[in-house]
Scaffold this active site. Structure first.
Site, PDB file in Angstrom:
ATOM      1  N   GLU A 257       0.884  -1.170   0.000  1.00 20.13           N
ATOM      2  CA  GLU A 257       0.000   0.000   0.000  1.00 20.13           C
ATOM      3  C   GLU A 257       0.914   1.210   0.000  1.00 20.13           C
ATOM      4  O   GLU A 257       1.557   1.500   1.013  1.00 20.13           O
ATOM      5  CB  GLU A 257      -0.870   0.011   1.267  1.00 20.13           C
ATOM      6  CG  GLU A 257      -1.781  -1.197   1.413  1.00 20.13           C
ATOM      7  CD  GLU A 257      -2.917  -1.188   0.413  1.00 20.13           C
ATOM      8  OE1 GLU A 257      -3.231  -0.124  -0.125  1.00 20.13           O
ATOM      9  OE2 GLU A 257      -3.466  -2.275   0.156  1.00 20.13           O
ATOM     10  N   CYS A 296      -3.147   8.633   3.244  1.00 18.01           N
ATOM     11  CA  CYS A 296      -2.777   8.137   1.923  1.00 18.01           C
ATOM     12  C   CYS A 296      -3.919   8.313   0.937  1.00 18.01           C
ATOM     13  O   CYS A 296      -3.714   8.386  -0.267  1.00 18.01           O
ATOM     14  CB  CYS A 296      -2.405   6.672   2.025  1.00 18.01           C
ATOM     15  SG  CYS A 296      -3.663   5.709   2.867  1.00 18.01           S
TER      16      CYS A 296
END
Ligand code: NAP
Length: 522
Positions: A257, A296
């Site tokens: 990720e 994010c």
């Protein structure tokens, strides 16, 4: 000297043998605690984790492991106030932002506890139906998913020390896989405390949950072929991990990720003040300022029809102007700090870099901080940038400034907007803002499907769901988290889909009498 936090491996608390790295309060600059992983015999400890924790977890059914998750939720809820205090001190977050991390984690573990119950007393998962391999089905093939025999090494980023731990640990533990978590050093305290509370509560078998705080040196070297590596962090670190022999030669399964330049898109037809316009403006301001933009999934690129560029700049700027910045302990402060002075410098440099090609539409950095010394505190006020020529500046599409920063961009038509979104090279999340009528719904559905190829999640906001939607940047355990391309190519969460990563799929070929005994559902 500040307290040295202990590592926990295979049922033992172990102190590093070095001087340790000191964690700081990013607002006051105070030294808080130290972390250190020097001198740990990681191959030996990992072996014990696999043997003890793995075996104990695999001996349980999904329902029993769901019970473990339920017990974890109770421990975390009982200690919530302590977590809030650690968040304020070590992450510099206001209460609402600490809650995103802490309550988001508790909710996620709770969801997996409920999902686990639905799997009942099984110990393996059926995968599809029996496929006949001989006439009349006298011989056939059935796929099963069994928990991997290794451990899950979970390496996390600094921005979600709580949620980052539990969104990885909950599916792993439910699958029967022991977890070794390595939090980012800057904010490791909250992760370590949560692990400590759960261990001390005695709700998990020995070896099921482990934590290593401090340097990552040697962690990947200790991984074996059936282990898993789940990484969240920057694309640069991800690239290093992908080349490590554990991944490249020992086939350790890896999920990445990474960073992402996410977008929010106001659909054509909006006008200044229309419902969809207002929804986009509100969400962009929230995304830029929640956790000081250190998410994010945060919206980094804001795409609007070109006639609305000026109106959108004004409306978003007006909202940002109301955001008070400073010491999160002061009740009048809406946005706290970045996690460290190093991040402060990185964000300032990132803004300057984007300003070399973009105009500045709002810059809150001129206002005084509340209750915080600008020479010490890692506080950066929101900055909205913009360009009238988004095709000309590739930098704006691929540069993630990990702070309260976004760039406004006009588009000519929907094809142009989609082409601009695609220049992000793959992102975690994209949100669309449109109206509720049938024509709008047609366009939203078609655009969502088109953008689905470039994102892990497409979030569609219309007036009918204005008060219901879960937010562009909020990661819900029911939905997939991850994204293709520069977002890392990973997949996390998504309900029970998350269990796939922790299981090995195998085909068993046999007579029906054997195949029917493989799983309770067969
Ligand atoms: P980072 O510098 O890449 O660090 C991430 C983690 O990797 C930390 O725990 C770090 O430990 C560890 N690490 C560093 N070098 C390593 C190595 N050689 N081997 C093994 N581990 C290593 O990222 P960050 O600065 O903490 O996080 C910010 C970035 O994460 C942003 O770009 C953000 O977009 C991204 N992020 C992505 C997601 C997502 O779900 N896609 C979520 C959150 C954040 P140390 O701290 O000890 O160096």
């Amino acid at each position: 000297m500040t307290e040295l936090l202990l590592n926990h491996l295979g049922g033992q608390w172990i102190a590093g043998t070095g001087a340790g790295t000191t964690l700081h309060d990013p607002v006051l600059g105070d030294a808080l605690v130290r972390v250190d992983s020097t001198g740990l015999n990681l191959p030996a400890h990992f072996e014990r984790v696999r043997a003890q924790g793995g075996a104990a977890l695999r001996a349980m059914s999904y329902r029993e492991r769901a019970g473990l998750l339920k017990a974890i939720v109770a421990v975390l809820q009982a200690n919530r106030d302590a977590y809030d205090a650690i968040s304020t001190a070590n992450s510099g977050t206001v209460k609402n932002d600490s809650a995103v991390d802490i309550d988001g984690a508790i909710y996620t573990v709770g969801v997996y506890a409920k999902l686990g119950e639905t799997l009942g007393d099984a110990r393996v998962l059926a995968d599809g139906d029996i496929a006949p391999l001989a006439k009349g089905g006298a011989f056939g093939s059935r796929h099963v998913q069994v928990p991997t025999r290794g451990l899950a090494l979970c390496i996390n980023a600094f921005n979600f020390p709580s949620w980052g731990l539990w969104e990885k640990a909950a599916p792993a533990l439910l699958s029967g896989v022991p977890v070794v978590v390595k939090p980012a050093t800057a904010t490791a305290w909250l992760t370590q405390r949560m692990v400590q509370d759960v261990i001390e509560a005695g709700v998990l078998p020995a070896g099921a949950l482990n934590v290593v705080c401090g340097s990552s040196a040697g962690l990947l070297d200790a991984l074996q072929p059936f282990d898993l590596l789940s990484f969240t962090g920057s694309a640069d670190t991800a690239a290093l991990l992908r080349r490590h022999p554990a991944v490249a030669e020992r086939s350790v399964r890896v999920n990445i990720e990474a960073d992402s330049v996410n977008s929010g898109l106001l659909m054509p037809g909006a006008t200044p003040g229309s419902a969809s316009f207002e929804l986009l403006v509100k969400e962009v301001a929230r995304e830029m300022t929640q956790k000081s933009g250190q998410k994010c999934t945060a919206i980094r690129r804001v795409l609007v029809p070109e006639a609305l560029y000026g109106a959108a700049a004004e409306a978003i700027g007006a909202r940002l102007a109301k955001v008070t910045v400073g010491n999160p302990r002061n009740a009048s402060v809406r946005m706290g700090a970045l996690v460290s002075r190093a991040q402060f410098e990185a964000v300032q440099a990132g803004i300057a870099q984007l300003q070399s090609v973009a105009e500045t539409l709002h810059d809150g950095r001129g206002a005084a901080l509340i209750d915080a010394d600008p020479a010490v505190a890692a506080c950066v006020a929101p900055v909205l940038l913009g360009t009238r020529d988004p095709d000309a500046h590739g930098l704006l599409h691929v540069t993630e400034v990990f702070g309260p920063v976004a760039t406004l961009m006009p588009y000519r038509d929907l094809d142009h907007a989609r082409a601009l979104v695609a220049r992000g090279e793959g992102s975690l999340a994209c949100s669309l803002y449109g109206e509720d009528d049938d024509t709008a719904a047609d366009a939203l559905a078609a655009t969502a499907l088109d953008l689905a190829a470039l994102h892990g999640r497409v979030h569609v906001v219309t007036p009918a769901v204005a008060a219901l939607h879960t937010g562009h940047g909020n990661v819900m355990p029911q939905s997939l988290h991850g994204g293709p391309g520069r977002a890392g190519g990973g997949e996390e969460l998504g309900g029970l889909r998350a269990l796939n990563f922790h299981h090995r799929r195998a085909a068993v070929q046999a007579a029906p009498a054997v195949l029917s005994r493989l799983t309770p559902a067969a």
